[in-house]
Design an enzyme around this catalytic site. Structure first.
Site, PDB file in Angstrom:
ATOM      1  N   LYS A  33     -46.698   1.076  16.131  1.00 56.36           N
ATOM      2  CA  LYS A  33     -47.856   1.391  16.962  1.00 56.36           C
ATOM      3  C   LYS A  33     -48.081   0.183  17.873  1.00 56.36           C
ATOM      4  CE  LYS A  33     -52.759   2.608  16.325  1.00 56.36           C
ATOM      5  NZ  LYS A  33     -53.744   3.028  15.278  1.00 56.36           N
ATOM      6  N   SER A 108     -55.637   7.411  16.106  1.00 59.97           N
ATOM      7  CA  SER A 108     -55.142   6.706  17.254  1.00 59.97           C
ATOM      8  C   SER A 108     -53.637   6.458  17.234  1.00 59.97           C
ATOM      9  CB  SER A 108     -55.875   5.365  17.382  1.00 59.97           C
ATOM     10  OG  SER A 108     -55.662   4.573  16.231  1.00 59.97           O
ATOM     11  N   SER A 132     -56.656   6.985  11.372  1.00 58.79           N
ATOM     12  CA  SER A 132     -55.685   6.948  12.465  1.00 58.79           C
ATOM     13  C   SER A 132     -54.218   7.049  12.089  1.00 58.79           C
ATOM     14  CB  SER A 132     -55.881   5.686  13.292  1.00 58.79           C
ATOM     15  OG  SER A 132     -56.880   5.922  14.242  1.00 58.79           O
TER      16      SER A 132
HETATM   17  N1  GLN Z   1     -60.932   8.208  15.016  1.00 60.11           N
HETATM   18  C1  GLN Z   1     -61.476   7.027  14.414  1.00 60.11           C
HETATM   19  C2  GLN Z   1     -62.094   6.143  15.467  1.00 60.11           C
HETATM   20  O1  GLN Z   1     -62.048   6.498  16.612  1.00 60.11           O
HETATM   21  C3  GLN Z   1     -60.432   6.323  13.612  1.00 60.11           C
HETATM   22  C4  GLN Z   1     -59.660   5.327  14.346  1.00 60.11           C
HETATM   23  C5  GLN Z   1     -58.688   4.563  13.503  1.00 60.11           C
HETATM   24  O2  GLN Z   1     -58.484   4.864  12.328  1.00 60.11           O
HETATM   25  N2  GLN Z   1     -58.135   3.507  14.086  1.00 60.11           N
HETATM   26  O3  GLN Z   1     -62.658   5.131  15.160  1.00 60.11           O
END
Ligand code: GLN
Length: 442
Positions: A33, A108, A132
């Protein structure tokens, strides 16, 4: 106007066959990532503020993967600083879902999930702060593991919310994910939150035997917002688990419904502190038409951060400010403790907790960009594992009528990834889902 800092010099990363022969991942390509650093690669966390940034050092996970013979082939798109659920908050544009390119791969770590689902790489690493790794795995029909907090070193991961962030593997199968987890786990003196827990041979726990194993289901969390196709796939998955000899029962997580509110207070508070380092001085790009230092900070941050990141910095700064700290941040910390206690107590009477990973399958790109609240609410089933530090896995459990993947989540006791992976693997090998792959048309 932007002026890039001089990129760090260091050896360019080679994708030639690894010299480490006989390693557990010898010769296997793996993608990162775009928020974990590797020398010779550009890492931007999906942000303009880190445009062209090259790290002078390797993340611990990168060292460990290469030490096992893996080949880091590149980085994959993510929401800016991992804030999002669709990759649409990426400054370079979103990733697309290989099952339907008009839809999001989730986020993400959406680019990582899409790359694995499309067969571009067999393996990728994502990071999971509130879902994410698991949510994009679910939306792309692959396996994603969020390890116990402290299991995998965060050294070299660009911090979003440090008390929640964990790195974990994404793969086509639970077994492959377990193999990667074995390699990247373990204590690291460079991450003070990294635990001194022994690392089991996760792959050896994948026996397929789940007889008498107890699976708890917090049905009270599954409200009308869960898509009926997801609900049906989830119920059918529980029936498979029962047919394999597992016992399924209802459990209560009384405070879990407050998870979203608590998560979005704590995560934004931590993000506002973590992102203060991007000031145009030390990293990435700097506005060079500023007249004073304060002006330079302001312009660099104004131009460098996207709308969602700004929203979260402001929200996080607000909840930490004098006068609001007690009402929001402190209260959220207290409720976090209650939520964590609910999970721990439930896991005294069951071995794993099962939930859908996401209330719906992949949504269309653009559909939710103007409605951040709707985007946040979809994290309802994933944030609990982060708030309580517990491990979670998402494994494919079927498809919607229109052919979009659906994910099933298991959450286990701290440090018991082995049990969690055993259930996921037993379920996966008893079902046909992993045999389907997206058809990629030009
Ligand atoms: N969707 C969640 C957020 O926007 C999780 C993001 C993540 O796990 N990095 O914070």
């Amino acid at each position: 106007m932007w002026r890039p800092h001089a990129p760090a010099t260091g050896p360019t990363r080679s994708i030639a066959p690894s010299p480490v022969r006989g390693g557990a991942l010898h010769g296997i390509p793996i993608a990162l990532k775009d928020n974990m650093v590797a020398r010779g690669l550009t890492t931007t966390a999906g942000s303009r503020i880190l445009e062209g940034y090259q790290s002078p050092y390797d993340a611990t996970v990168v060292e460990r993967l290469e030490g096992a013979g893996a080949i880091i082939v590149g980085t994959t798109r993510c929401d800016e600083f991992a804030m999002g659920s669709s990759t649409e908050n990426c400054a370079h544009g979103p990733a697309h879902n290989p099952w339907d390119v008009t839809r999001t791969p989730g986020g993400s770590s959406g680019g990582a999930a899409a790359a694995v689902a499309a067969g571009l790489v067999p393996l990728a690493l994502g990071s999971d702060t509130g879902g994410s790794i698991r949510q994009p795995a679910s939306l792309c029909g692959v396996v994603g593991v969020k390890p116990t907090y402290g299991r995998v070193s965060r050294y070299g991961l660009m911090a979003f919310a440090s008390s929640l962030d964990q790195i974990g593997p994404m793969a086509r199968t639970t077994r492959e994910a377990a193999q990667v987890l074995e390699v990247i786990s373990g204590h690291d003196p460079r991450d003070s939150t990294s635990a001194r827990q022994p690392v089991p041979r996760f792959t050896e726990s994948l026996t397929g035997d789940v007889k008498h194993l107890k699976i708890g289901v917090p049905r009270h969390l599954m409200t009308a917002d869960v898509d009926p196709e997801v609900q049906d796939a989830f119920d059918a998955a529980l029936a498979v688990a029962r047919s394999l000899g597992a016992e399924v029962c209802d459990i209560e997580l009384p405070h879990a419904a407050h998870g979203i509110a608590v998560y979005y207070l704590i995560a934004t508070a931590e993000a506002s502190a973590n992102l203060a380092r991007y000031d145009g001085v030390r990293y990435g790009r700097r506005a060079d038409d500023a007249t004073t230092l304060a002006d330079m900070y302001e312009r660099s941050r104004h131009d460098g951060f996207g709308a969602e990141v700004k929203r979260r910095i402001m929200l996080g700064t607000y909840v930490l400010s004098a006068g609001y700290y007690d009402a929001y941040y402190l209260k959220a910390q207290r409720v976090r403790t209650l939520i964590a206690r609910d999970y721990t107590r439930a896991l005294e009477s069951v071995d794993v907790i099962a939930l859908p990973t996401s209330p719906g399958a992949a949504f269309s790109l653009g559909e939710r960009v103007d409605n951040p609240l709707q985007m946040y609410l979809a994290d309802v089933f994933t944030v609990g594992a982060n708030l309580s530090g517990l491990p979670g896995v998402s494994v494919p459990c079927g498809f919607t009528d229109s052919g979009l993947p659906i994910g099933l989540q298991f959450i286990a006791r701290a440090w018991e990834e082995a049990t969690m992976l055993r259930v996921a693997d037993a379920y996966e090998t008893a079902t046909p889902w992993r045999e389907r792959a997206p058809v990629l048309t030009p």
